[in-house]
Design an enzyme around this catalytic site. Sequence first.
Site, short mmCIF file in Angstrom:
data_model
loop_
_atom_site.label_atom_id
_atom_site.label_comp_id
_atom_site.label_asym_id
_atom_site.label_seq_id
_atom_site.Cartn_x
_atom_site.Cartn_y
_atom_site.Cartn_z
N HIS A 191 0.65 -1.19 -0.07
CA HIS A 191 0.01 0.10 -0.08
C HIS A 191 0.66 1.14 -0.07
O HIS A 191 0.68 2.28 -0.77
CB HIS A 191 -0.79 -0.04 1.24
N GLU A 192 2.03 1.48 1.00
CA GLU A 192 2.71 2.62 1.12
C GLU A 192 3.64 2.61 -0.30
O GLU A 192 3.87 3.82 -0.82
CB GLU A 192 3.63 2.46 2.24
N HIS A 195 1.58 4.57 -2.94
CA HIS A 195 1.93 6.23 -2.83
C HIS A 195 3.01 6.56 -3.25
O HIS A 195 3.20 7.43 -4.05
CB HIS A 195 1.85 6.68 -1.21
#
Length: 275
Positions: A191-192, A195
Amino acid sequence: MFNQLLPLALAASLVLGEPIKKFDICGTRISPEEKVAAEARFQASAVSSFTSEATIDIYWHVINAGDALEQGNISDSQIADQIAVLNHDYGPTGLSFNLVNISRTRNDWWYDDASPDTGTERDMKTALRVGGPSDINVYTVGFTYAYGLLGYSVFPDWYEGDPIEDGIVILYSSLPGGSTPDYNGGQTLTHELGHWLGLYHTFEGGCYPDGDYVDDTPPEDSPTYGCPDSRDTCGDSIPDPIHNYMDYGTDACMTEWTPGQIERIRTQIATYRGI
Ligand SMILES: *[C@@H]1O[C@H](CO)[C@@H](O)[C@H](O)[C@H]1NC(C)=O
Ligand SMILES: *[C@@H]1O[C@H](CO)[C@@H](O)[C@H](O)[C@H]1NC(C)=O
Ligand SMILES: [Zn+2]
């Protein structure tokens, strides 16, 4: 787990005089105004991506508060397992990841306090960050003073203005086989990294369709927590993207990218990371 740890953490904060802040799962934030401005710059400068496959190097920084696993001193093999999870999850995007180095630093303060926008985060990154815009720096810490936080990242277009800041900070126990219940499959880093590659949350901007600037992610009014059977928070008869990696579901719940997200990743990293 966090509910059981909170009283302990609060007791520790009284003793140490340290503030414990309550965090959401992900600490990656951009204001609506910044997001609109960033998108305008992106539209004006976007270069199209000719690469459909690329390998990106990862520099891993283990921050620990001692020798033990419970002090953040994760093993090399746990890091290798995490890289394997990334290569699995990012398979559909054409990206793969290559671990080039692991550094280990004993620093209690960084371990406890490296939450978003702190001087501690800055000190840690200033001391340890290596490589250029196309290199991933991952820091694993304990977030002792950031109750509930699993990780946070930068966005690619921040690199030019602040290369030191570039990187991803995650909770050491979110790695595969870690001790954080429901969030120990390795999808915190998936997920990170989303970004870092240029994606916003699927719930960014709520029910407004251009919320995350990806056309094929259905809008949703709020993050999905846990792993519900289905949800339709915008009442538009289009189910919320509860299985998307850029929502907030549990690790086992996160399984998907949309074609639009893959396209955005490629254009973002071609434009801002030279990949
Ligand atoms: C952490 O683990 C590594 C190997 O896994 C070991 O060499 C090191 O001494 C341990 N302690 C610290 C403080 O890094
Ligand atoms: C690689 O990690 C070692 C510690 O294991 C460190 O001494 C070295 O500076 C690191 N190199 C890079 C390029 O990060
Ligand atoms: Zn996030």
